[in-house]
Every structure is written in structure tokens, then in C-alpha cells.
Design a protein around this motif. Structure first.
Motif, PDB file in Angstrom:
ATOM      1  N   ARG A 267       0.859  -1.183   0.000  1.00 43.82           N
ATOM      2  CA  ARG A 267       0.000   0.000   0.000  1.00 43.82           C
ATOM      3  C   ARG A 267       0.891   1.227   0.000  1.00 43.82           C
ATOM      4  O   ARG A 267       1.662   1.434   0.945  1.00 43.82           O
ATOM      5  CB  ARG A 267      -0.943   0.031   1.196  1.00 43.82           C
ATOM      6  CG  ARG A 267      -1.838   1.268   1.168  1.00 43.82           C
ATOM      7  CD  ARG A 267      -2.897   1.283   2.241  1.00 43.82           C
ATOM      8  NE  ARG A 267      -3.638   2.538   2.178  1.00 43.82           N
ATOM      9  CZ  ARG A 267      -4.643   2.802   1.343  1.00 43.82           C
ATOM     10  NH1 ARG A 267      -5.054   1.862   0.511  1.00 43.82           N
ATOM     11  NH2 ARG A 267      -5.235   3.969   1.335  1.00 43.82           N
ATOM     12  N   TYR A 305       4.070  -6.004  10.671  1.00 40.32           N
ATOM     13  CA  TYR A 305       2.942  -5.701  11.552  1.00 40.32           C
ATOM     14  C   TYR A 305       2.572  -6.923  12.387  1.00 40.32           C
ATOM     15  O   TYR A 305       2.593  -8.060  11.914  1.00 40.32           O
ATOM     16  CB  TYR A 305       1.740  -5.266  10.714  1.00 40.32           C
ATOM     17  CG  TYR A 305       0.468  -5.126  11.513  1.00 40.32           C
ATOM     18  CD1 TYR A 305       0.297  -4.071  12.405  1.00 40.32           C
ATOM     19  CD2 TYR A 305      -0.560  -6.055  11.390  1.00 40.32           C
ATOM     20  CE1 TYR A 305      -0.861  -3.946  13.147  1.00 40.32           C
ATOM     21  CE2 TYR A 305      -1.728  -5.935  12.124  1.00 40.32           C
ATOM     22  CZ  TYR A 305      -1.868  -4.882  13.010  1.00 40.32           C
ATOM     23  OH  TYR A 305      -3.022  -4.766  13.744  1.00 40.32           O
ATOM     24  N   ALA A 529       2.988   5.848  12.626  1.00 42.81           N
ATOM     25  CA  ALA A 529       1.562   6.171  12.661  1.00 42.81           C
ATOM     26  C   ALA A 529       0.936   6.009  11.275  1.00 42.81           C
ATOM     27  O   ALA A 529      -0.183   5.498  11.137  1.00 42.81           O
ATOM     28  CB  ALA A 529       1.363   7.599  13.176  1.00 42.81           C
ATOM     29  N   LEU A 530       1.655   6.420  10.240  1.00 46.42           N
ATOM     30  CA  LEU A 530       1.146   6.257   8.880  1.00 46.42           C
ATOM     31  C   LEU A 530       1.122   4.785   8.483  1.00 46.42           C
ATOM     32  O   LEU A 530       0.223   4.345   7.751  1.00 46.42           O
ATOM     33  CB  LEU A 530       2.009   7.052   7.896  1.00 46.42           C
ATOM     34  CG  LEU A 530       1.964   8.575   8.042  1.00 46.42           C
ATOM     35  CD1 LEU A 530       2.832   9.243   6.989  1.00 46.42           C
ATOM     36  CD2 LEU A 530       0.523   9.092   7.951  1.00 46.42           C
ATOM     37  N   LEU A 532       0.532   2.301  10.537  1.00 43.95           N
ATOM     38  CA  LEU A 532      -0.666   1.752  11.184  1.00 43.95           C
ATOM     39  C   LEU A 532      -1.934   2.187  10.461  1.00 43.95           C
ATOM     40  O   LEU A 532      -2.901   1.419  10.364  1.00 43.95           O
ATOM     41  CB  LEU A 532      -0.725   2.205  12.643  1.00 43.95           C
ATOM     42  CG  LEU A 532       0.088   1.385  13.645  1.00 43.95           C
ATOM     43  CD1 LEU A 532      -0.096   1.951  15.043  1.00 43.95           C
ATOM     44  CD2 LEU A 532      -0.347  -0.074  13.617  1.00 43.95           C
ATOM     45  N   LEU A 533      -1.936   3.413   9.943  1.00 40.76           N
ATOM     46  CA  LEU A 533      -3.080   3.864   9.145  1.00 40.76           C
ATOM     47  C   LEU A 533      -3.234   2.991   7.904  1.00 40.76           C
ATOM     48  O   LEU A 533      -4.359   2.614   7.535  1.00 40.76           O
ATOM     49  CB  LEU A 533      -2.901   5.324   8.760  1.00 40.76           C
ATOM     50  CG  LEU A 533      -3.976   5.917   7.833  1.00 40.76           C
ATOM     51  CD1 LEU A 533      -5.352   5.866   8.498  1.00 40.76           C
ATOM     52  CD2 LEU A 533      -3.620   7.354   7.455  1.00 40.76           C
ATOM     53  N   ASP A 534      -2.128   2.652   7.265  1.00 40.80           N
ATOM     54  CA  ASP A 534      -2.186   1.771   6.104  1.00 40.80           C
ATOM     55  C   ASP A 534      -2.751   0.404   6.487  1.00 40.80           C
ATOM     56  O   ASP A 534      -3.537  -0.182   5.729  1.00 40.80           O
ATOM     57  CB  ASP A 534      -0.792   1.602   5.495  1.00 40.80           C
ATOM     58  CG  ASP A 534      -0.367   2.803   4.676  1.00 40.80           C
ATOM     59  OD1 ASP A 534      -1.255   3.536   4.209  1.00 40.80           O
ATOM     60  OD2 ASP A 534       0.846   3.024   4.517  1.00 40.80           O
ATOM     61  N   ALA A 536      -4.853  -0.207   8.918  1.00 47.47           N
ATOM     62  CA  ALA A 536      -6.292  -0.022   9.135  1.00 47.47           C
ATOM     63  C   ALA A 536      -7.041   0.058   7.809  1.00 47.47           C
ATOM     64  O   ALA A 536      -8.136  -0.493   7.665  1.00 47.47           O
ATOM     65  CB  ALA A 536      -6.529   1.239   9.965  1.00 47.47           C
ATOM     66  N   LEU A 537      -6.444   0.730   6.823  1.00 44.40           N
ATOM     67  CA  LEU A 537      -7.094   0.844   5.517  1.00 44.40           C
ATOM     68  C   LEU A 537      -7.120  -0.504   4.805  1.00 44.40           C
ATOM     69  O   LEU A 537      -8.123  -0.849   4.164  1.00 44.40           O
ATOM     70  CB  LEU A 537      -6.359   1.882   4.667  1.00 44.40           C
ATOM     71  CG  LEU A 537      -6.494   3.332   5.140  1.00 44.40           C
ATOM     72  CD1 LEU A 537      -5.548   4.240   4.367  1.00 44.40           C
ATOM     73  CD2 LEU A 537      -7.940   3.820   4.971  1.00 44.40           C
ATOM     74  N   SER A 540      -9.814  -2.580   6.554  1.00 46.67           N
ATOM     75  CA  SER A 540     -11.179  -2.101   6.347  1.00 46.67           C
ATOM     76  C   SER A 540     -11.575  -2.016   4.883  1.00 46.67           C
ATOM     77  O   SER A 540     -12.727  -1.697   4.583  1.00 46.67           O
ATOM     78  CB  SER A 540     -11.335  -0.712   6.989  1.00 46.67           C
ATOM     79  OG  SER A 540     -11.028  -0.752   8.370  1.00 46.67           O
ATOM     80  N   TRP A 543     -10.766   3.799   2.627  1.00 45.12           N
ATOM     81  CA  TRP A 543     -11.289   4.869   3.480  1.00 45.12           C
ATOM     82  C   TRP A 543     -12.774   4.697   3.769  1.00 45.12           C
ATOM     83  O   TRP A 543     -13.216   4.936   4.890  1.00 45.12           O
ATOM     84  CB  TRP A 543     -11.033   6.230   2.828  1.00 45.12           C
ATOM     85  CG  TRP A 543      -9.611   6.671   2.903  1.00 45.12           C
ATOM     86  CD1 TRP A 543      -8.670   6.618   1.919  1.00 45.12           C
ATOM     87  CD2 TRP A 543      -8.954   7.239   4.049  1.00 45.12           C
ATOM     88  NE1 TRP A 543      -7.460   7.099   2.371  1.00 45.12           N
ATOM     89  CE2 TRP A 543      -7.609   7.491   3.675  1.00 45.12           C
ATOM     90  CE3 TRP A 543      -9.375   7.544   5.344  1.00 45.12           C
ATOM     91  CZ2 TRP A 543      -6.693   8.040   4.559  1.00 45.12           C
ATOM     92  CZ3 TRP A 543      -8.451   8.090   6.225  1.00 45.12           C
ATOM     93  CH2 TRP A 543      -7.130   8.336   5.827  1.00 45.12           C
ATOM     94  N   MET A 546     -13.192   2.096   6.440  1.00 46.20           N
ATOM     95  CA  MET A 546     -12.697   2.498   7.757  1.00 46.20           C
ATOM     96  C   MET A 546     -13.614   3.534   8.406  1.00 46.20           C
ATOM     97  O   MET A 546     -13.800   3.541   9.625  1.00 46.20           O
ATOM     98  CB  MET A 546     -11.280   3.058   7.635  1.00 46.20           C
ATOM     99  CG  MET A 546     -10.598   3.221   8.977  1.00 46.20           C
ATOM    100  SD  MET A 546      -8.872   3.721   8.839  1.00 46.20           S
ATOM    101  CE  MET A 546      -9.053   5.421   8.330  1.00 46.20           C
TER     102      MET A 546
END
Length: 570
Positions: A267, A305, A529-530, A532-534, A536-537, A540, A543, A546
Motif C-alpha cells: 500500500r 505488523y 503512525a502512517l 498503522l493507518l495503512d 487499518a485501511l 477495512s 477509506w 474504515m
């Protein structure tokens, strides 16, 4: 003694030469950056008038103007090619040699700048014999890394500033943009500056939104899944998360022996693994290195991860930054008991479910084929009343082929299935993955299911039942803690409106588990942090997923009020 010393010296010289050969792509990349900056600087500053007079005597103005433009474009190309040289691209090596020679010709034609031409030719002559150092296949239109994008933008911005400073006394007019006869140097600077600024913005935008390697490293095909399944069934070094590779939403990378693999998704610029290597421990570190090198060859970065403490030494060897992202709840099956005041609620859940006719059954791998329609009905109604859409990557989804591979714990009320969870085996533990129940199931049905699953795991030789992760649990909000941990702790404590972090951990704490930390690891230059955002995306589905925009929720009146919802965690 002399022979020994000479032999030692020869060995040291050989190793030094090998090291120099290894770092030569980086050296040539830096030299090409310097040459590109020199060409751009030369292109935006006035040339020597006496040299220009000599050139004008033999060359037409249009050729001088085109050479000026070509030299500046060559400098810009060297900035771009230096990124390929840094990554050892064969195509970048060949293109750099050609551009250096052509740029030397342009330097002579635009203003008889023989010193600059000589430096470019010397660099081309030094680079030409070093083809063997550039051993990676080239990729057309390869995206630049963020650091290289910043370098290009900075150099182009500096060139523009220097040009405007050099010609600050010139009265600018529209004629300067196209005139070849009046103020040729100024008009040339303006045209080159406009073109390079536009190119820099386009390349930067494309690079920042690209996902290098995503198309060629998509979900694994059937042959790769069969190889991965063989590794999982062999059981050597298998972790429960390895079964998530069978969801067919990840790419797989195997060790040379084929006995180990990594599951990952691409990603943006981040290549994110789901867990650590699956397979024999001796193959973990080589596979981690191979994956990091593969990501780097595409201009990406490797992110690992949901890895456990056992992998930290290997990740430290790779020089990665590691941060805790939560805790896993592992129930000791031998020590688990329903006795005592603290287990009153669990005993109540068991008694209530049994009074209402509930019964537990464990379906062995493959045995759920005849029950798949009933399981799907439970899953569909659960989705309607909860998240509305399936997850992925770090969580299982309702996939008959996937569910057929693992044991499935079910709760029946009469003949009807009202709850189920699939369990992923790995080593000495079983891990709970997909959890679904119907709104009219007896209250406490998931407590009842988990209690019997713990007992079944104990009776079948498993030391632990893994209840899954509690995201952000265990992070410390202390003054000396990293910002990542402090923000995570704040979200865990105050983020109930967004996600039931604390509630999820409290629900699992009823079973008195042992809490083990889990981590994320990435290069120090990567914002975790970015990353972890990836994750989550990916989990989910983007966007919309999520943010809950894809969810089809039931009306509040239709939602179950007595049975506590069991959240799935990313």
C-alpha cells in the motif's frame, strides 16, 4: 612472516575493493546529483561573454539556445537517474552514461564551458566500466522515494531562486518568454525554469501517490496458496496468524527451501507483512532480509505488523524501529477454571445458555462443508447488526474455502446454529479469528463458546487459547515515553466513541488471560503512525470501509440489547 603479511594485506585489499564495489552505486549517485546541480546552476547564471562571442561566431543562435535548454534538461535528468543509480538499476547506469556525454556536448555548445564538459566526461568514463555494480532490472517510470522527491523539489526551487537573483536587474516582459534575439540568456532561463518546475511538480505528485510493486505483487494464486497450505499443515514454526494467508488477499514470499513464507500487501510505498515469517526458525532472518531487500528494490519500505517478542532480535538485526501496538490475550488452558467469585459471570453465562438449550460442538477442519449455509446465515445477520461489511488482511472473513481449513467452534440451540468462531492452530496454541452470533442467541453466548473452546483446546493438547489482540492496550502515557506511545495511550483511554478499545480489553480480561505485547517494526525513516493507518485501511478495505460509509446497519430497534457485541479488532 613477510609472506603472511603480504597475504594478509592482499586479503584486506580485496575486502576493501569489494566494499568499494558494493558502495560504488551510492557514490556515483551522489556524483550525478552534484553534476545535475552544476548543470542547472550553470544554466541559470550568465555565461562568459568572451566565450559566447567565440561560439556565436561559428554556431547559429537557435543551436546555442537549444544547447542551453538541453544542458538544463540533462541536469534535471541526472537528478532523476541518480535515484536509479542508488537502487543499482542497469537502465539508470546506461542512461546516466549517455546523458553525461550528451550534457558535455551541450556544455560546449551553450557557452564553451569546457571545464564543465571535462568533468562530465570524466564521470562518464568512470561510470562506464562499472556495469557489474548495477545488477537490478530497470523499471520504466519508477516512482521516486519521498526523500528524492524532496531533493528534486529543493534543487529546482533553488535553481529558480538563483536565476531570478542573477537576473534581478532585468526588466521582465512577455517577449522574454519566446524571444531568441533579445536577452537570450534571460529568456532561456525563464523557459527552462517553467518547464522544470512543471516537470518537478508532476513527477513529485506521481511519486507520492504511487504504490511501487503493487500490481506485480498482488494476491497469491492457487499454486502459491497450495505451497503455503503445505507449510501450515507441516506445523514447523507455524504461528496462528499464518492461516490468514489463505484468505487470498495477500501476496506470498517463500524462502528458497519453500518451507517458510511471508504474507504481505503493498500500500503506497509500504510493503506490510501480516505477522512474522511462518516456518522453521532458522529461516526467519534470511527471509526477513530478502523481503526488506525486495521492497527496497521497488523503492518501497518493509513494515512488519503484529510481530511478537520472539521476532524482536531479528528485526533489530535489520536496524528497524520497533513500537508496541497492543497486547494479545492468551488463556492458559491448563490453569483456566470457572471456580471463584471472579468467575461468577462466566458461570452465569454457561448456566443461562444451557437452560435455553444451547450446546457446544467443535467441527474438525473440512467438517463444516455441510453446515456452510447455516454458518453463512449467522454471519450475514451478524454483519447486518454490526460492522456491515467484511474485513480483511489482519482479520478473517466469511469465506467457505478459508473456513474449511480450520476447526470451527459452534453453538447450537436445538438444531439451529446461533454462534460460531473459527480457530487457527499454530504451535501450542489455538487463536480465535472470525466470531459471529445471531441477535436471538442466548445472552452470554460468546462467553459460553469461549469457555468450551478453552476446555476443548486443553483436552486436545493446546497450552493456550489466543483470544486475539487488544489494540493500543498497554501503552504508557509517560513524559519520557515516545510520542507514538503517548498518543496511543490517549486514544485507548478516550477513544471509546471511535472504537471500544478499553471495552474490548475488559471483555477479554474476564477470562484471566496472560497479556503478551505485539509490535510493529519499520525503518526509522518511516512514520509508524502512517504505517498503522495503512494497516487499518487494508483491514477495512479503504477509506470508506474504515469510516463506516460502506456499512449497512440495522435500525437501533432491531439490534440485540442483551448480548454483548464482540468486536473484531484490527
Amino acid at each position: 612472516m613477510f609472506k603472511v603479511n603480504r597475504a594478509t594485506a592482499g586479503r584486506l585489499i580485496g575486502r576493501a575493493a569489494a566494499l568499494l564495489f558494493e558502495v560504488s552505486p551510492h557514490i556515483f549517485a551522489a556524483l550525478c546529483v552534484g553534476s545535475g546541480i552544476a548543470l542547472l546552476t550553470s544554466g541559470v547564471t550568465p555565461a562568459y561573454e568572451d566565450r559566447l562571442d567565440h561560439i556565436r561566431a561559428v554556431l547559429p543562435p537557435i543551436l546555442i539556445e537549444l544547447s542551453h535548454f538541453g544542458a538544463s534538461i540533462s541536469g534535471f535528468l541526472l537528478l532523476l537517474l541518480s535515484a536509479g543509480l542508488w537502487r543499482r538499476r542497469r537502465g539508470a547506469w546506461l542512461a546516466a552514461v549517455i546523458v553525461l556525454v550528451v550534457a558535455a556536448v551541450f556544455s560546449l555548445f551553450k557557452g564553451l564551458d569546457w571545464e564543465e564538459a571535462a568533468e562530465l566526461l570524466v564521470l562518464a568514463a568512470a561510470l562506464a566500466p562499472c556495469r557489474a555494480a548495477f545488477n537490478r532490472r530497470s523499471r520504466l517510470f519508477e516512482a521516486l522515494s519521498p526523500s528524492w522527491v524532496m531533493l528534486v523539489l529543493t534543487v529546482v526551487a533553488g535553481m529558480l531562486w538563483l536565476g531570478f537573483f542573477a537576473y534581478r536587474d532585468v526588466a521582465y516582459s512577455d517577449d522574454l518568454w519566446w524571444s531568441l534575439l533579445i536577452d537570450r540568456e534571460v529568456s532561456g532561463f525563464l523557459r527552462v525554469g517553467a518547464v522544470l518546475a512543471l516537470l518537478a511538480v508532476i513527477i513529485a505528485g506521481r511519486s507520492l501517490v504511487s504504490a511501487p510493486g503493487a500490481r506485480s505483487h498482488g494476491p497469491a494464486g492457487a499454486p502459491e496458496l497450495e505451497r503455503a497450505l503445505a507449510v501450515l499443515q507441516a506445523g514447523d514454526g507455524v504461528m496462528p496468524d499464518g492461516w490468514l494467508a489463505m484468505l487470498r488477499d495477500k501476496a506470498l514470499m517463500f524462502s528458497p527451501s519453500g518451507r517458510s513464507f511471508l504474507a504481505y500487501r503493498v500500500r503506497g510505498r509500504r510493503w506490510i507483512t501480516m505477522g512474522e515469517p511462518i516456518g522453521p526458525q532458522a529461516e526467519h532472518l534470511p527471509l526477513l532480509w530478502a523481503f526488506a531487500e525486495l521492497a527496497d528494490s521497488y523503492g518501497g519500505v518493509a513494515v512488519f505488523y503484529a510481530v511478537e517478542e520472539t521476532a524482536l532480535a531479528d528485526l533489530a538485526t535489520l536496524g528497524l524501529a520497533v513500537r508496541k501496538i497492543g497486547e494479545e490475550a492468551l488463556v492458559d488452558t491448563a490453569a483456566f477454571t470457572l471456580q471463584g467469585r471472579s468467575r461468577q459471570n462466566l458461570r452465569t453465562a454457561v448456566n443461562r445458555c444451557e437452560r435455553e438449550g444451547a450446546g457446544f460442538e467443535m467441527l474438525r477442519p473440512g467438517a463444516a462443508a455441510d453446515q456452510m449455509a447455516a454458518l453463512r446465515a449467522v454471519s450475514d445477520v451478524w454483519l447486518t447488526h454490526h460492522i456491515g461489511v467484511e474485513k480483511g488482511f489482519s482479520l478473517g472473513r466469511f469465506d467457505p474455502d478459508y473456513l474449511a481449513l480450520t476447526p470451527i467452534a459452534v453453538v447450537r440451540q436445538g438444531e439451529r446454529i446461533v454462534a460460531f468462531a473459527n480457530l487457527m492452530p499454530g504451535g501450542d496454541r489455538l487463536a480465535v479469528d472470525l466470531m459471529r452470533f445471531t441477535p436471538d442467541a442466548p445472552p452470554g453466548v460468546m462467553d459460553y463458546l469461549f469457555i468450551h473452546a478453552i476446555q476443548w483446546a486443553r483436552d486436545n493438547g493446546y497450552a493456550w487459547l489466543d483470544l486475539g489482540r487488544a489494540p493500543l492496550a498497554g501503552l504508557e502515557n509517560r513524559r519520557l515515553a515516545p510520542v507514538f506511545a503517548r498518543v496511543g495511550a490517549l486514544v485507548f483511554e478516550e477513544g471509546g466513541a471511535l472504537y471500544g478499545f478499553a471495552g474490548l480489553r475488559a471483555w477479554k480480561a474476564k477470562f484471566a488471560p496472560e497479556w503478551r505485547p505485539c509490535f510493529i517494526a519499520a525503518p526509522t525513516s518511516t512514520p509508524l503512525a502512517l504505517a498503522l493507518l495503512d494497516v487499518a485501511l487494508l483491514t477495512s478495505g479503504g477509506w470508506r470501509g474504515m469510516l463506516g460509509l460502506n456499512a449497512k446497519r440495522a435500525s437501533p430497534a432491531a439490534r440485540p440489547s442483551e448480548t454483548p457485541a464482540v468486536s473484531e479488532e484490527a
